[in-house]
Design a protein around this motif. Structure first.
Motif, PDB file in Angstrom:
ATOM      1  N   GLU A 114      -5.774  16.501 -10.485  1.00  0.00           N
ATOM      2  CA  GLU A 114      -6.491  15.513 -11.326  1.00  0.00           C
ATOM      3  C   GLU A 114      -7.255  14.381 -10.366  1.00  0.00           C
ATOM      4  O   GLU A 114      -6.215  13.350  -9.893  1.00  0.00           O
ATOM      5  N   GLN A 115      -8.173  13.768 -10.140  1.00  0.00           N
ATOM      6  CA  GLN A 115      -8.383  13.270  -8.869  1.00  0.00           C
ATOM      7  C   GLN A 115      -9.459  12.115  -9.821  1.00  0.00           C
ATOM      8  O   GLN A 115     -10.321  12.863 -11.035  1.00  0.00           O
ATOM      9  N   PRO A 116      -9.562  10.668  -9.786  1.00  0.00           N
ATOM     10  CA  PRO A 116      -8.089  10.212  -8.574  1.00  0.00           C
ATOM     11  C   PRO A 116      -6.984   9.570  -9.043  1.00  0.00           C
ATOM     12  O   PRO A 116      -7.234   9.506 -10.670  1.00  0.00           O
ATOM     13  N   THR A 117      -5.741   9.448  -8.311  1.00  0.00           N
ATOM     14  CA  THR A 117      -4.546   9.199  -9.055  1.00  0.00           C
ATOM     15  C   THR A 117      -4.761   7.188  -8.727  1.00  0.00           C
ATOM     16  O   THR A 117      -5.270   7.508  -8.036  1.00  0.00           O
ATOM     17  N   VAL A 118      -4.915   6.928  -9.841  1.00  0.00           N
ATOM     18  CA  VAL A 118      -4.906   5.280 -10.091  1.00  0.00           C
ATOM     19  C   VAL A 118      -4.193   4.868  -9.730  1.00  0.00           C
ATOM     20  O   VAL A 118      -2.610   4.578 -11.218  1.00  0.00           O
ATOM     21  N   VAL A 119      -2.821   3.695  -9.279  1.00  0.00           N
ATOM     22  CA  VAL A 119      -1.562   3.145  -9.319  1.00  0.00           C
ATOM     23  C   VAL A 119      -2.255   1.182  -9.287  1.00  0.00           C
ATOM     24  O   VAL A 119      -3.168   1.360  -8.288  1.00  0.00           O
ATOM     25  N   GLU A 120      -1.576   1.031 -10.278  1.00  0.00           N
ATOM     26  CA  GLU A 120      -1.792  -0.558 -10.394  1.00  0.00           C
ATOM     27  C   GLU A 120      -3.366  -0.751  -9.548  1.00  0.00           C
ATOM     28  O   GLU A 120      -4.029  -1.877  -8.806  1.00  0.00           O
ATOM     29  N   GLY A 121      -4.189  -0.009 -10.601  1.00  0.00           N
ATOM     30  CA  GLY A 121      -6.039  -0.915 -10.149  1.00  0.00           C
ATOM     31  C   GLY A 121      -6.573   0.293  -8.910  1.00  0.00           C
ATOM     32  O   GLY A 121      -7.582   0.629  -8.614  1.00  0.00           O
TER      33      GLY A 121
ATOM     34  N   LEU B   2       1.236  -0.870   0.349  1.00  0.00           N
ATOM     35  CA  LEU B   2      -0.315  -0.078  -0.073  1.00  0.00           C
ATOM     36  C   LEU B   2       0.667   0.928   0.179  1.00  0.00           C
ATOM     37  O   LEU B   2       0.829   2.126  -0.816  1.00  0.00           O
ATOM     38  N   ARG B   3       1.749   1.261   0.685  1.00  0.00           N
ATOM     39  CA  ARG B   3       2.669   2.430   0.415  1.00  0.00           C
ATOM     40  C   ARG B   3       3.014   2.966  -0.406  1.00  0.00           C
ATOM     41  O   ARG B   3       4.328   3.718  -0.851  1.00  0.00           O
ATOM     42  N   GLY B   4       3.663   1.760  -1.144  1.00  0.00           N
ATOM     43  CA  GLY B   4       4.230   1.483  -2.302  1.00  0.00           C
ATOM     44  C   GLY B   4       3.253   2.764  -2.875  1.00  0.00           C
ATOM     45  O   GLY B   4       3.545   3.501  -4.184  1.00  0.00           O
ATOM     46  N   VAL B   5       2.330   1.771  -3.288  1.00  0.00           N
ATOM     47  CA  VAL B   5       1.416   2.656  -4.251  1.00  0.00           C
ATOM     48  C   VAL B   5       0.734   4.074  -4.161  1.00  0.00           C
ATOM     49  O   VAL B   5       0.894   5.193  -4.890  1.00  0.00           O
TER      50      VAL B   5
END
Length: 295
Positions: free
Chosen positions: A81-88, A8-11
């Motif tokens: 710009e929201q949301p910021t999506v990382v790995e889904g 989670l911290r990586g995301v």
């Protein structure tokens, strides 16, 4: 730090890089369906579960719309710009609230009165609130339940679904919070009560917003009569416990509270015991007022 926390911290770090938000000193506040982190500069980051980007986007739109409509609400950080999506996973960025306390019943009632008076907007398009959303799937996760209990719960869902459908034609619909309780309205030391947790904001019967506090009063004795009467008065005098459909909605809400604990029972023995206790209550094996542990 567990592997899940590290992931989670990586995301969060990747999302911060993309959004231009510092995340190096992030402090975990809460880890439930969403993970909340406090960041430098008065920013709160909310990391959602995989596949929830549409829901996260609706929360951002809802916050902006409510603020424009004059409802004090948790605010998103502008200029990102929201949301910021990382790995889904969607990450949304919010303004940290000052020190605050949960609302009193009267304060909650007053906020809900203002919210329910709003005209349903054309934009953003608000979804219809479904009290049964995900309920069957949540009940299926209770592998530790006796087969008879699981079958009984599924039958209960279908009975309540039919009762709810029969009630709908007689109900007036409006903008509702969808999960209204005292913890989702907070009061800063200086300022008005602020509406939080917009995951379930949508259009539905006002009774769905009123039932949680009413059930606290009638079924759990967690609320003194004077406090419940203050809630009713602040809302405008409507006491839904006198409505013929009250028991149906109260049982749906209590079933959702039970399903929530079932979702934690796979990794928590206390949740297993509590879930079994709640099922026994719903089955009529334990008399009201009930005592349910918080999770």
């Amino acid at each position: 730090m567990s592997d899940a926390d590290a992931h989670l911290r990586g995301v969060l770090h990747q999302a911060g890089v993309r959004a231009g938000v510092l995340t190096a000193d992030a402090r975990l506040i809460r880890h439930g369906t969403n993970a909340l982190y406090q960041l430098p500069g008065g920013v709160i980051a909310r990391v959602g579960p995989p596949g929830s980007s549409v829901v996260a986007g609706r929360q951002v739109e809802a916050s902006r719309w409510l603020a424009g409509a004059g409802i004090p609400v948790v605010r998103v950080i502008d200029g990102i710009e929201q949301p910021t999506v990382v790995e889904g996973r969607p990450v949304t960025w919010w303004v940290q609230l000052p020190e605050h306390r949960p609302a009193t019943p009267a304060e909650l009632g007053a906020v809900l009165k203002r919210l329910h008076a709003l005209a349903v907007p054309k934009c953003p398009v608000l979804s219809t609130v479904d009290p049964f959303e995900g309920l069957t799937e949540s009940l299926d996760t209770g592998a530790f339940l006796a087969e008879g209990d699981r079958a009984w719960l599924q039958c209960l869902v279908e009975r309540l679904r039919g009762e709810y459908r029969a009630l709908l034609p007689g109900l007036s619909w409006c903008v509702i919070h969808g999960d209204a309780w005292q913890g989702n309205v907070v009061v800063p030391q200086c300022g008005e009560p602020v509406l939080l947790d917009l995951d379930h904001l949508g259009v539905g019967p006002r009774e769905w917003d009123l039932v949680s506090l009413a059930a606290d009063y009638t079924d759990f004795a967690r609320l003194a009569r004077a406090d419940y009467e203050a809630f009713v008065a602040a809302y405008g005098g409507y006491d839904m416990t006198t409505w013929s459909g009250y028991r149906t909605l109260a049982t749906i809400r209590e079933l959702r509270w039970t399903a929530f604990v079932l979702g934690k029972a796979n990794v928590n023995q206390k949740a297993v015991d509590e879930a079994r206790h709640r099922v026994a209550c719903l089955r009529g094996e334990i008399d009201r007022p009930w005592s349910w542990l918080a999770f």
